[in-house]
Design a protein around this motif. Structure first.
Motif, mmCIF file in Angstrom:
data_model
loop_
_atom_site.group_PDB
_atom_site.id
_atom_site.type_symbol
_atom_site.label_atom_id
_atom_site.label_comp_id
_atom_site.label_asym_id
_atom_site.label_seq_id
_atom_site.Cartn_x
_atom_site.Cartn_y
_atom_site.Cartn_z
ATOM 1 N N LEU A 18 -8.630 -4.649 -24.537
ATOM 2 C CA LEU A 18 -7.821 -5.090 -23.398
ATOM 3 C C LEU A 18 -8.350 -6.406 -22.836
ATOM 4 O O LEU A 18 -7.579 -7.338 -22.563
ATOM 5 C CB LEU A 18 -7.829 -4.009 -22.312
ATOM 6 N N THR A 21 -7.519 -9.141 -25.217
ATOM 7 C CA THR A 21 -6.091 -9.479 -25.144
ATOM 8 C C THR A 21 -5.821 -10.468 -24.010
ATOM 9 O O THR A 21 -5.198 -11.516 -24.216
ATOM 10 C CB THR A 21 -5.254 -8.204 -24.921
ATOM 11 N N ILE A 22 -6.301 -10.135 -22.829
ATOM 12 C CA ILE A 22 -6.097 -11.016 -21.673
ATOM 13 C C ILE A 22 -6.816 -12.346 -21.880
ATOM 14 O O ILE A 22 -6.264 -13.418 -21.625
ATOM 15 C CB ILE A 22 -6.597 -10.329 -20.382
ATOM 16 N N VAL A 26 -5.088 -16.141 -22.016
ATOM 17 C CA VAL A 26 -5.501 -17.159 -21.045
ATOM 18 C C VAL A 26 -6.124 -18.364 -21.755
ATOM 19 O O VAL A 26 -5.798 -19.514 -21.457
ATOM 20 C CB VAL A 26 -6.498 -16.567 -20.027
ATOM 21 N N SER A 206 -0.719 -17.805 -28.259
ATOM 22 C CA SER A 206 -0.503 -18.383 -26.936
ATOM 23 C C SER A 206 -0.606 -19.903 -26.948
ATOM 24 O O SER A 206 0.175 -20.593 -26.294
ATOM 25 C CB SER A 206 -1.520 -17.795 -25.947
ATOM 26 N N THR A 263 -1.478 -5.660 -30.357
ATOM 27 C CA THR A 263 -2.214 -6.911 -30.526
ATOM 28 C C THR A 263 -2.293 -7.359 -31.980
ATOM 29 O O THR A 263 -2.300 -8.548 -32.260
ATOM 30 C CB THR A 263 -3.638 -6.794 -29.960
#
Length: 418
Positions: A18, A21-22, A26, A206, A263
């Motif tokens: 988790l 992932t964040i 970012v 991203s 993911t």
């Protein structure tokens, strides 16, 4: 005391994934396209998992069947494929219904599509079935063609069972169990790198691809998200009722494998974790998990069936083509066949999209938009694929009398690797 405190403070793998992932999202958003330089690290992680998947699948299926010595395999297989067909048909029909309500392709302006270098070959029903049987199992293993590998493993397991029962020599079965145990330990070691791999994969998505592409396709993604939610709302109470367990306890148990599914967007990558969690968290016996896990990975693609019908409806709506009733029925049948003969891996949707479009006579001009958001679509596809696989394992284990409710209720703990 110091050791106990450090072990308590150690982050679980779910928490690490988790955070990764964040952090990846970012980092990629801040760094931009330069984050693509990290993609190769994520690719290495995925390859380390994928290099062992074929051997893991074949050894697990062969051992699961070979250990039965001819008893119980037919019943177990019947229950497995019964639920695979029911779940896949429901997903395909639901995908069509949702698209008629949400209309994801209406109002979309077709742009220059991404160049498609792979073309799916249309084939007859006989050709599809023929492709399930390999003329060279080594070539099928090298190519990662999972269905022929599973069929060979089933036949090998049956032959192993006959050999063991007639000769009294179980050396082959013990050899297979040893290989399976070694491969499981390989994957267990590789999974320690999961947070790093996930961080690098998401940083690339991203930063290099960008999240702006999601906005014009939000209705399409909404179809997938709502479809996943509806099916899980149906599946969890169904499993809870039939298995006599509390369905409200399931979401927490799904958390780790669901995070990995969303993911990595690969059912193959999730296979080891899915099989382990089925045993250690849901109470499925090792025998059932080793049999059902690999088969459902390759043949129970609920999320893919939902997504396939959304592809078809999006293409028809975006290109202003009205589907006839025979085309709709054919689309559902094609989705089911595709799910029975494919394995979900990142980036593989281009072949599926092209196959569906050409088979149904739809223009391919809108495929570029679908490809642009395929990673996001893959999140929803894989999430449902993996979670539904575990639910089927529970249903089969319940039918076979091999569901340990004490494990499910956390009254006792078990280890997957013996």
């Amino acid at each position: 005391m110091g050791t106990e405190k450090s072990s308590k403070k150690k982050l679980s793998m779910t928490t690490q994934i988790l955070i990764a992932t964040i952090g990846g999202i970012v980092f990629g958003s801040v760094v931009g396209p330069r984050a693509a330089n990290l993609k190769f690290i994520g690719d290495i992680f995925m390859r380390l998992i994928q290099m062992s998947v074929v051997i893991l699948v074949m050894s697990a299926v062969a051992v699961a069947i070979g250990s039965q010595q001819g008893k119980g395999v037919g019943k177990m297989g019947f229950h497995t494929f019964k639920w695979i067909f029911i779940f896949t048909l429901f997903a395909a029909v639901l995908g069509y219904v949702l698209c008629q309500i949400i209309k994801p392709g209406v109002g979309i302006t077709i742009v220059n599509p991404t160049e498609i270098t792979e073309v799916a070959m249309s084939g007859s029903f006989q050709d599809t079935l023929l492709g399930f049987f390999s003329t060279n199992i080594i070539a099928s293993m090298a190519a990662g063609n999972m269905v022929p590998c599973i069929i060979f493993a089933i036949i090998f397991g049956l032959a192993c069972s006959v050999y063991t029962s007639t000769s009294g020599d179980d050396i082959i079965l013990r050899w297979l169990k040893g290989i399976n145990g070694v491969v499981l330990n390989i994957i267990k070691m590789v999974m320690k790198l999961a947070p790093i791999g996930v961080f690098c994969l998401l940083a690339n998505i991203s930063g290099a691809i960008g999240f702006k592409v999601v906005l014009p396709m939000i209705k399409f993604l909404a179809c997938l998200a709502i479809g996943d939610l509806i099916m899980l709302i149906v599946y969890l109470p169904l499993a809870g009722f039939r298995c006599k367990v509390n369905p409200l306890a399931m979401p927490k148990k799904f958390l780790k494998v669901s995070m990995l599914a969303m993911t990595t967007t690969s059912s193959a990558i999730c296979l080891p974790t899915k099989m382990e969690d089925s045993v250690t968290k849901f109470g499925v016996s090792r025998r059932i998990s080793d049999f059902v896990g690999p088969i459902t990975m390759s043949m129970n693609s609920n999320g893919a069936a939902l997504c396939d019908l959304c592809y078809v409806c999006f293409l028809s709506q975006a290109c202003n083509v009205t589907l006839t009733t025979p085309q709709i029925i054919m689309a559902v049948c094609l989705a089911i066949m595709l799910c029975l003969g494919t394995i979900t891996v990142p980036g593989g949707a281009v072949v599926t999209m092209t196959f569906l479009a050409t088979s149904l006579g739809l223009p391919v001009e809108a495929i570029g938009l679908l490809l642009a958001i395929d990673w996001f679509s893959g999140m929803f596809r894989t999430l449902l694929n993996v979670d539904a696989d575990i639910i089927i394992a529970m249903l089969v284990a319940n039918a076979e009398g091999e569901l340990d409710r004490d494990v499910f209720n956390e009254v006792k703990t078990v280890d997957y690797i013996a």
